[in-house]
Each structure stands twice: as structure tokens, then as C-alpha cells.
Design a protein around this motif. Structure first.
Motif, mmCIF file in Angstrom:
data_model
loop_
_atom_site.group_PDB
_atom_site.id
_atom_site.type_symbol
_atom_site.label_atom_id
_atom_site.label_comp_id
_atom_site.label_asym_id
_atom_site.label_seq_id
_atom_site.Cartn_x
_atom_site.Cartn_y
_atom_site.Cartn_z
ATOM 1 N N ASN A 134 37.478 72.689 37.223
ATOM 2 C CA ASN A 134 36.797 72.291 38.458
ATOM 3 C C ASN A 134 37.312 73.180 39.583
ATOM 4 N N LYS A 168 50.908 62.990 47.118
ATOM 5 C CA LYS A 168 49.720 63.111 46.276
ATOM 6 C C LYS A 168 49.781 64.448 45.565
ATOM 7 N N LEU A 169 49.712 64.409 44.237
ATOM 8 C CA LEU A 169 49.775 65.612 43.432
ATOM 9 C C LEU A 169 48.471 65.814 42.678
ATOM 10 N N SER A 170 48.228 67.034 42.276
ATOM 11 C CA SER A 170 47.086 67.329 41.411
ATOM 12 C C SER A 170 47.505 68.425 40.446
ATOM 13 N N ILE A 171 46.781 68.552 39.359
ATOM 14 C CA ILE A 171 47.073 69.620 38.406
ATOM 15 C C ILE A 171 46.382 70.883 38.897
ATOM 16 N N ASP A 172 47.148 71.940 39.051
ATOM 17 C CA ASP A 172 46.619 73.229 39.463
ATOM 18 C C ASP A 172 46.101 73.993 38.248
ATOM 19 N N ALA A 213 44.021 58.276 34.334
ATOM 20 C CA ALA A 213 44.252 58.343 35.777
ATOM 21 C C ALA A 213 43.328 57.427 36.572
ATOM 22 N N ASN A 214 42.150 57.122 36.033
ATOM 23 C CA ASN A 214 41.193 56.280 36.741
ATOM 24 C C ASN A 214 40.923 54.962 36.023
ATOM 25 N N ASP A 273 39.568 72.871 41.614
ATOM 26 C CA ASP A 273 41.009 72.829 41.836
ATOM 27 C C ASP A 273 41.856 73.127 40.604
ATOM 28 N N THR A 274 41.255 73.218 39.420
ATOM 29 C CA THR A 274 42.047 73.286 38.193
ATOM 30 C C THR A 274 41.489 74.316 37.222
#
Length: 146
Positions: A49, A2-6, A111-112, A51-52
Motif C-alpha cells: 500500500n 502509533k507505529l506502522s510497518i514500513d 490488528a483489526n 505506506d508499506t
């Protein structure tokens, strides 16, 4: 995995114009701005947010002669997802600030799933997609072949 944009890094011509745009129009919170202004940080950021963030690189960090002559950079666009209510308010702020919506509203896959998007540009010409997701959009995805 699982990845996310930092973070996203944008090369900007004028920090003040970019800060005004991202904090005043998109209502993002600035990070390290006072440290940047005191030369204690190499660049400021704005928070999308928890996280980003978007790092705003000033011209001296990226503007070599070769890069200036290269033209458009590698970034095509980035997309910010939000509630429909926030999306409507954003479109109103764009209009009141004289920022042209280049495309949309249009349904696009993300993405959603499928959401409703508009496209506009920041002061440095970076294209931004703003979108919201709703159940109606998900039903429309069948029509788009998604």
C-alpha cells in the motif's frame, strides 16, 4: 505511540519467480524492478500500500554458507488484509496458479479484530496469511474467546 510497518524484507532464491508471484498472483505493484535489472538498485520491491513495501533480497545479499545451513529464517508469516471481494478473487488466482492453500478459511485474531484467513506460501516458502474482516467475523470472536 502509533507505529506502522514500513517494509518487510524477504530473502528470495529467484527474483523473477518472486516478482511473478507478488505481481501476478497477489497483484502488487513492483518498485525499482527496472533499476534492479540495470544494476542501479541492489534489490527490487513490491508495494503493499502507500505506506508499506516488501523488499526482495537476491541470494547474493543473504546467502553466506552459514545462513544456507541455518534452515528456516526468522519470519513465521506475514498477513495481508483486503476486502472480502479481493480475498475471493485471490483464492481463485491461487487455485488457477496451482498454489495450495495450506490452512483456512479460518477465523483468526489480527490488528483489526477477528477476520477470515487463508494461508499459502510464496516461491521461497514464506508463509502468507490473506484475510478480510467482516461484521460476522467480529460476532464470531466471542466464540473464540478473543
Amino acid at each position: 505511540m502509533k507505529l506502522s510497518i514500513d517494509h518487510i524484507v524477504l530473502n528470495v532464491e529467484e527474483i523473477s519467480k518472486s516478482i511473478d508471484f507478488y505481481t501476478g498472483v497477489l497483484l502488487l505493484q513492483s518498485e525499482r524492478l527496472s533499476e534492479y535489472q540495470k544494476n542501479e538498485a541492489p534489490f527490487p520491491s513490491v508495494r503493499i500500500n502507500s505506506d508499506t513495501i516488501i523488499d526482495l533480497f537476491p541470494k547474493h545479499m543473504w546467502a553466506t554458507e552459514a545462513q544456507q545451513n541455518k534452515g528456516q529464517g526468522n519470519l513465521n508469516h506475514f498477513c495481508l488484509a483486503m476486502s472480502k471481494e479481493d480475498w475471493v478473487l485471490l483464492t481463485e488466482r491461487l487455485q488457477s496458479n496451482g498454489i495450495r492453500i495450506e490452512a483456512g478459511p479460518v477465523n483468526r485474531f489480527g490488528a483489526n479484530g477477528v477476520g477470515t484467513s487463508i494461508y499459502f506460501r510464496d516461491p521461497d516458502g514464506n508463509q502468507i496469511e490473506a484475510r478480510y474482516y467482516s461484521k460476522e467475523d467480529a460476532a464470531d470472536s466471542c466464540l473464540l474467546g478473543s
